[in-house]
Write a protein that holds these residues in place. Structure first.
Motif, PDB file in Angstrom:
ATOM      1  N   TYR A 263       0.839  -1.205   0.000  1.00 45.38           N
ATOM      2  CA  TYR A 263       0.000   0.000   0.000  1.00 45.38           C
ATOM      3  C   TYR A 263       0.872   1.252   0.000  1.00 45.38           C
ATOM      4  O   TYR A 263       0.665   2.180  -0.784  1.00 45.38           O
ATOM      5  CB  TYR A 263      -0.934  -0.011   1.216  1.00 45.38           C
ATOM      6  CG  TYR A 263      -1.950   1.106   1.170  1.00 45.38           C
ATOM      7  CD1 TYR A 263      -3.207   0.908   0.619  1.00 45.38           C
ATOM      8  CD2 TYR A 263      -1.630   2.380   1.645  1.00 45.38           C
ATOM      9  CE1 TYR A 263      -4.127   1.943   0.549  1.00 45.38           C
ATOM     10  CE2 TYR A 263      -2.540   3.417   1.575  1.00 45.38           C
ATOM     11  CZ  TYR A 263      -3.789   3.193   1.029  1.00 45.38           C
ATOM     12  OH  TYR A 263      -4.690   4.214   0.936  1.00 45.38           O
ATOM     13  N   GLU A 264       1.871   1.214   0.873  1.00 51.08           N
ATOM     14  CA  GLU A 264       2.740   2.386   0.997  1.00 51.08           C
ATOM     15  C   GLU A 264       3.433   2.688  -0.337  1.00 51.08           C
ATOM     16  O   GLU A 264       3.543   3.827  -0.737  1.00 51.08           O
ATOM     17  CB  GLU A 264       3.777   2.109   2.086  1.00 51.08           C
ATOM     18  CG  GLU A 264       4.429   3.362   2.613  1.00 51.08           C
ATOM     19  CD  GLU A 264       5.417   3.026   3.709  1.00 51.08           C
ATOM     20  OE1 GLU A 264       5.029   2.374   4.691  1.00 51.08           O
ATOM     21  OE2 GLU A 264       6.600   3.406   3.555  1.00 51.08           O
ATOM     22  N   LYS A 265       3.898   1.618  -0.993  1.00 53.52           N
ATOM     23  CA  LYS A 265       4.632   1.791  -2.244  1.00 53.52           C
ATOM     24  C   LYS A 265       3.811   2.570  -3.278  1.00 53.52           C
ATOM     25  O   LYS A 265       4.352   3.394  -4.007  1.00 53.52           O
ATOM     26  CB  LYS A 265       4.988   0.413  -2.806  1.00 53.52           C
ATOM     27  CG  LYS A 265       5.694   0.436  -4.154  1.00 53.52           C
ATOM     28  CD  LYS A 265       6.060  -0.981  -4.592  1.00 53.52           C
ATOM     29  CE  LYS A 265       6.477  -1.022  -6.047  1.00 53.52           C
ATOM     30  NZ  LYS A 265       6.479  -2.402  -6.558  1.00 53.52           N
ATOM     31  N   TRP A 266       2.514   2.340  -3.319  1.00 53.58           N
ATOM     32  CA  TRP A 266       1.706   2.952  -4.385  1.00 53.58           C
ATOM     33  C   TRP A 266       0.929   4.175  -3.962  1.00 53.58           C
ATOM     34  O   TRP A 266       0.555   4.997  -4.799  1.00 53.58           O
ATOM     35  CB  TRP A 266       0.746   1.913  -4.987  1.00 53.58           C
ATOM     36  CG  TRP A 266       1.512   0.844  -5.681  1.00 53.58           C
ATOM     37  CD1 TRP A 266       1.769  -0.411  -5.231  1.00 53.58           C
ATOM     38  CD2 TRP A 266       2.182   0.960  -6.942  1.00 53.58           C
ATOM     39  NE1 TRP A 266       2.546  -1.095  -6.124  1.00 53.58           N
ATOM     40  CE2 TRP A 266       2.813  -0.276  -7.186  1.00 53.58           C
ATOM     41  CE3 TRP A 266       2.314   1.982  -7.895  1.00 53.58           C
ATOM     42  CZ2 TRP A 266       3.559  -0.525  -8.338  1.00 53.58           C
ATOM     43  CZ3 TRP A 266       3.045   1.741  -9.038  1.00 53.58           C
ATOM     44  CH2 TRP A 266       3.667   0.506  -9.244  1.00 53.58           C
ATOM     45  N   PHE A 267       0.640   4.300  -2.658  1.00 49.70           N
ATOM     46  CA  PHE A 267      -0.205   5.427  -2.236  1.00 49.70           C
ATOM     47  C   PHE A 267       0.524   6.471  -1.409  1.00 49.70           C
ATOM     48  O   PHE A 267       0.054   7.587  -1.262  1.00 49.70           O
ATOM     49  CB  PHE A 267      -1.421   4.916  -1.465  1.00 49.70           C
ATOM     50  CG  PHE A 267      -2.356   4.101  -2.303  1.00 49.70           C
ATOM     51  CD1 PHE A 267      -3.342   4.728  -3.060  1.00 49.70           C
ATOM     52  CD2 PHE A 267      -2.253   2.721  -2.370  1.00 49.70           C
ATOM     53  CE1 PHE A 267      -4.202   3.990  -3.856  1.00 49.70           C
ATOM     54  CE2 PHE A 267      -3.106   1.981  -3.161  1.00 49.70           C
ATOM     55  CZ  PHE A 267      -4.084   2.612  -3.913  1.00 49.70           C
ATOM     56  N   LEU A 268       1.678   6.111  -0.847  1.00 47.98           N
ATOM     57  CA  LEU A 268       2.352   7.055   0.049  1.00 47.98           C
ATOM     58  C   LEU A 268       3.784   7.348  -0.387  1.00 47.98           C
ATOM     59  O   LEU A 268       4.547   7.943   0.351  1.00 47.98           O
ATOM     60  CB  LEU A 268       2.341   6.486   1.486  1.00 47.98           C
ATOM     61  CG  LEU A 268       0.923   6.334   2.082  1.00 47.98           C
ATOM     62  CD1 LEU A 268       0.936   5.439   3.311  1.00 47.98           C
ATOM     63  CD2 LEU A 268       0.344   7.702   2.431  1.00 47.98           C
ATOM     64  N   GLN A 269       4.147   6.845  -1.579  1.00 45.30           N
ATOM     65  CA  GLN A 269       5.485   7.142  -2.096  1.00 45.30           C
ATOM     66  C   GLN A 269       5.385   7.616  -3.538  1.00 45.30           C
ATOM     67  O   GLN A 269       4.342   7.448  -4.167  1.00 45.30           O
ATOM     68  CB  GLN A 269       6.353   5.875  -2.052  1.00 45.30           C
ATOM     69  CG  GLN A 269       6.780   5.492  -0.655  1.00 45.30           C
ATOM     70  CD  GLN A 269       7.561   4.194  -0.646  1.00 45.30           C
ATOM     71  OE1 GLN A 269       7.939   3.675  -1.687  1.00 45.30           O
ATOM     72  NE2 GLN A 269       7.789   3.673   0.547  1.00 45.30           N
ATOM     73  N   ALA A 270       6.486   8.149  -4.023  1.00 41.18           N
ATOM     74  CA  ALA A 270       6.511   8.614  -5.407  1.00 41.18           C
ATOM     75  C   ALA A 270       6.327   7.416  -6.348  1.00 41.18           C
ATOM     76  O   ALA A 270       6.936   6.371  -6.146  1.00 41.18           O
ATOM     77  CB  ALA A 270       7.830   9.299  -5.705  1.00 41.18           C
ATOM     78  N   ILE A 271       5.437   7.556  -7.353  1.00 35.74           N
ATOM     79  CA  ILE A 271       5.200   6.463  -8.277  1.00 35.74           C
ATOM     80  C   ILE A 271       5.528   6.894  -9.700  1.00 35.74           C
ATOM     81  O   ILE A 271       5.466   8.078 -10.025  1.00 35.74           O
ATOM     82  CB  ILE A 271       3.730   5.987  -8.212  1.00 35.74           C
ATOM     83  CG1 ILE A 271       2.758   7.165  -8.395  1.00 35.74           C
ATOM     84  CG2 ILE A 271       3.454   5.261  -6.910  1.00 35.74           C
ATOM     85  CD1 ILE A 271       1.329   6.740  -8.632  1.00 35.74           C
ATOM     86  N   PRO A 272       5.883   5.941 -10.566  1.00 42.16           N
ATOM     87  CA  PRO A 272       6.106   6.282 -11.961  1.00 42.16           C
ATOM     88  C   PRO A 272       4.787   6.690 -12.608  1.00 42.16           C
ATOM     89  O   PRO A 272       3.747   6.360 -12.063  1.00 42.16           O
ATOM     90  CB  PRO A 272       6.639   4.969 -12.560  1.00 42.16           C
ATOM     91  CG  PRO A 272       6.199   3.885 -11.633  1.00 42.16           C
ATOM     92  CD  PRO A 272       6.031   4.515 -10.293  1.00 42.16           C
ATOM     93  N   PRO A 273       4.735   7.343 -13.776  1.00 42.43           N
ATOM     94  CA  PRO A 273       5.910   7.735 -14.558  1.00 42.43           C
ATOM     95  C   PRO A 273       6.520   9.063 -14.126  1.00 42.43           C
ATOM     96  O   PRO A 273       7.602   9.381 -14.555  1.00 42.43           O
ATOM     97  CB  PRO A 273       5.317   7.876 -15.971  1.00 42.43           C
ATOM     98  CG  PRO A 273       3.905   8.272 -15.750  1.00 42.43           C
ATOM     99  CD  PRO A 273       3.481   7.634 -14.463  1.00 42.43           C
TER     100      PRO A 273
END
Lengths: 303, 245, 230
Positions: A263-273
């Protein structure tokens, strides 16, 4: 045969479906996967951050990560570490027929689990809870649905949001023109280019689209929610062995706490592109699902 | 088969109000309206360009050729996108905004795109029709003292149109079929309605079957109407009716 | 007007547009053209010289397909092909059909109806005397068709077949409705991701134009060379 022994026999038969190590008969999707040596995941173009194409045109996202974990569970269940993962693009309009006709085995995106869809397909444990809201340009001052009277509204073809907006338009005699775009990016484009006054969609997707646009500050998302939408990964109906396997894989992701990282990886951190951080903390509704996993298609179960 | 048939779905209420069947009736109407409007535009423009291409002098012919090549060599869906998404961005902003806010913008855009696209094909037919008329006819017209405009108006075009009725018929059927591309810019014609019904009700095959039946109905009507027209307009002793297709 | 035309967005996406998009478009065009012409020729033969029920069935298929919009046929096949495959092969589950194979089947079967009409005209343009001559030489009907009629019909109709293939090339852009990354699909994805639709759609139009127009010039040349002196 007594009633009880019949029951035991039935349970034993049902159990066989998921027993493979002992050479039990595989059924449904699992059999198909074992025979073809590959599993096909349906992915989306622009369901940020659930399932979308990054700058290298690779399908990535929160739901994709969950699906890949499920694929791992399928691999170990079938003892097939060599299982090939195939990707097939789907749209809101094509995902259900493509699931039914066997083109895709899991749909990894942002599909609302509702009772109507359960007549054609099945869902695993809910992985997100969102609500239908309106995205519009700040300059057009649209706060509620009533502000859209007589204007053009766009939604994505084949979504529950499109259906909802068509229904509300009819019930409340709003006289809106409801456009159906092929996918979320095209719908957003309609608002960006001024073809439509507002885009009715799940708020989380609207945040993602607005944040990734050229001028994120130009857009506002309405306060009042038009409906509650639980998301689930889709699978074929009437396939108990596969359903159990997928549900168990999801439950394990939840109980092991692995979900927090994903969850953190996609909603609380910078995501590509573009390296944008959506900054959306896990909602109370989703916390409840993580604690008590459910695949209910009734929105009231999430309130 | 994992599919649940339900033909009664057509009588069920659609989320847009009314039954799905009523939705199909509207779709049929939009298909007919779009095709007819595009057809009229294409016939007018196509005749003009077709005539241009038969005029003496290289300038006119080149202009006509360029027109035909441009509209014939770009896929219709791309042309729709150019009119719908690109044009409003290239004109002054006020005009662009006005274009975008037009009610039924998808309809106007589809008609214009389809009209230009089809006109290139009709231009080709009209040119071929005019060129198939024996030279003697236009020479006779000149001998009678007719101006060039009069020659086209009274001698060449009336003949050419009758000669090219069969290819024009199939071109009209193409226009009806091509109007389905309008769904990509939001036109709710037959195929669009079928797609929407499939999305709302998940009854994929019922929806597409209904659309298929409607297109067959349109095609049959055109075939019968054009056969009657052809018989009425046949030039005695000029075009042999070979019967059948 | 083109003051803020961003050529860079095109340059950056060129590898994706051509390596993925155009390769898909061209390979579908080529494959469907080959299969469509073969199938179309078989249909034409069935219409002209098969036993009546077969001739009627072939004619019905051709007229049916020709009265439907391609977009509708694309939807039909994309959803239906796995089930048809299951029925044909007697498999116990719908056949796995990806976007590439599905598009290939759709366009082959759809264009076959159009190629059929071209080949039919081509076969009918061969003077009857040639068939009689074939029989007189002791050739069977099959041999006459394969060795005498079809090569000439094919040669006479080659320009028309190629022109129809240019139409097929343009028609493949309609797989856009299925979100498949053909050339147009790829261009649209970049356009929507970067908000650069003017650049991408104008560029896509230019590319389609150059290829179609170039090919049609080629066909014209071929036509001049192939013209059989009579």
């Amino acid at each position: 045969m007594s009633c009880k022994s019949a029951q035991i026999l039935l349970i034993a038969i049902a159990g066989l479906g998921s027993l493979t190590a002992n050479g039990g008969e595989l059924t449904g999707t699992l059999k198909k996967i074992a025979e073809t040596g590959s599993i096909t995941l349906g992915h989306r173009d622009s369901s940020i951050p659930f399932s979308y194409l990054d700058d290298k045109q690779q399908a990535v996202g929160y739901a994709m990560d969950l699906c890949l974990r499920i694929v791992e569970a399928v691999k170990s269940e079938l003892h097939r570490p060599d299982l090939k993962v195939q990707l097939n693009p789907v749209t809101s309009a094509t995902r259900i027929p493509l699931m039914a006709n066997g083109t895709i085995d899991l749909e990894c995106g942002s599909t609302t689990n509702n009772l109507e869809r359960q007549q054609q397909v099945a869902f695993t444990i809910t992985h997100f809870v969102t609500a239908t809201r309106l995205l519009a340009k700040k300059s057009s001052h649209i706060a509620t649905l009533a502000d859209l009277k007589g204007k053009t509204v766009v939604s994505t073809a084949g979504t529950s949001n499109h259906k909802l907006i068509a229904q509300l338009n009819n019930e409340r005699h709003l006289g809106m023109r409801v456009l159906a775009a092929k996918d979320h990016a095209e719908a957003f484009l309609m608002v960006e280019s001024g073809r439509a006054a507002a885009f009715a969609m799940d708020d989380i997707l609207l945040y993602g689209l607005a944040a990734n646009s050229k001028h994120p500050d130009d857009y506002a998302i309405s306060e009042d929610a038009l409906s509650l939408e639980p998301y689930g990964i889709m699978l074929r109906k009437d396939d108990p062995a596969f359903q159990t396997l997928v549900d168990d894989a999801m439950k394990k992701i939840y109980s092991s706490g692995e979900i927090e990282k994903i969850y953190e990886k996609w909603f609380l951190q910078a995501i590509p592109p573009r390296g944008i951080n959506l900054n959306v903390a896990m909602s109370a509704a989703l916390r409840k699902v993580v604690a008590q996993p459910t695949r209910s298609g009734n929105p009231d179960d999430y309130r | 088969m994992n599919y649940h048939w339900n033909w009664q779905i057509f009588l069920a209420a659609s989320p847009e109000g009314g039954t799905y069947l009523a939705g199909f009736a509207w779709g049929l109407l939009w298909t007919v309206a779009t095709s007819l409007a595009a057809w009229i535009m294409a016939l007018a423009l196509g005749s003009l360009v077709g005539v241009l291409r038969t005029l003496p002098g290289h300038g006119w012919r080149r202009l006509g050729d360029a027109y035909v090549e441009i509209f014939r060599n770009i896929p219709l869906i791309v042309q729709m996108f150019l009119w719908y998404f690109v044009l409003p961005e290239l004109v002054p902003q006020a005009l662009g905004d006005w274009l975008k806010q037009l009610p039924d913008a998808a309809f106007y855009n589809a008609v214009i795109a389809l009209g230009f696209f089809t006109s290139a094909r009709i231009a080709e037919q009209v040119r071929a029709g005019i060129q198939s008329i024996p030279r003697g006819q236009s020479q006779a017209a000149v001998a009678l003292g007719l101006t060039r405009a009069q020659t086209y108006r009274y001698v060449l075009l009336p003949m050419a149109y009758r000669i090219i009725i069969p290819p024009l018929t199939s071109e009209f059927m193409n226009t009806v079929k091509n109007s389905a591309v309008g769904l990509t810019i939001g036109l709710m014609e037959l195929t669009g309605v079928a797609r929407a019904m499939q999305e709302f009700s998940f009854q994929v095959f019922e929806a597409f079957t209904a659309a298929t039946a409607a297109y067959l109905l349109i095609t049959l009507s055109i075939v019968f109407a054009m056969r009657a027209l052809e018989r009425r307009l046949a030039i005695p002793g000029f075009i042999q009716r070979t019967g059948g297709t | 007007m083109f003051s803020d035309f961003d050529f860079d967005v095109i340059a950056r996406s060129l590898p994706y547009l051509f390596k993925e998009g155009m390769v898909f478009t061209l390979s579908i065009t080529a494959a469907a053209m080959g299969a469509g012409i073969v199938l179309g020729t078989l249909l034409a033969l069935a219409r002209l010289s098969a036993p009546r029920p077969l001739a009627v069935a072939a004619a019905a298929y051709v007229n049916f397909i020709r009265s439907l919009p391609l977009v509708l046929v694309i939807f039909w096949f994309y959803f239906l092909v796995p089930w048809i495959g299951q029925w044909l092969t007697g498999a116990e589950r719908p056949l796995l059909v990806g976007p590439y194979l599905s598009s290939f089947i759709t366009f082959s079967l759809f264009e076959a109806a159009f190629y059929c009409e071209i080949m039919r005209a081509g076969i009918q343009s061969i003077p009857r005397g040639q068939i009689a001559a074939g029989y007189a030489l002791g050739l069977s009907h099959r041999q006459t068709m394969i060795n005498v009629v079809l090569p000439q019909a094919f040669r006479n109709m080659l320009p028309v077949l190629l022109t129809q293939s240019i139409v097929l090339f343009q028609d493949t852009s309609l797989v856009y409705v299925l979100s498949i990354s053909d050339f147009l699909g790829a261009a649209a994805k970049v356009a929507q991701r970067d908000g650069r639709l003017v650049e991408m759609y104008v560029f896509a139009a230019a590319v389609y134009f150059i290829i179609s127009y170039g090919a049609s010039l080629g066909v014209k040349r071929l036509q001049a060379r192939l013209a059989v002196p009579r």
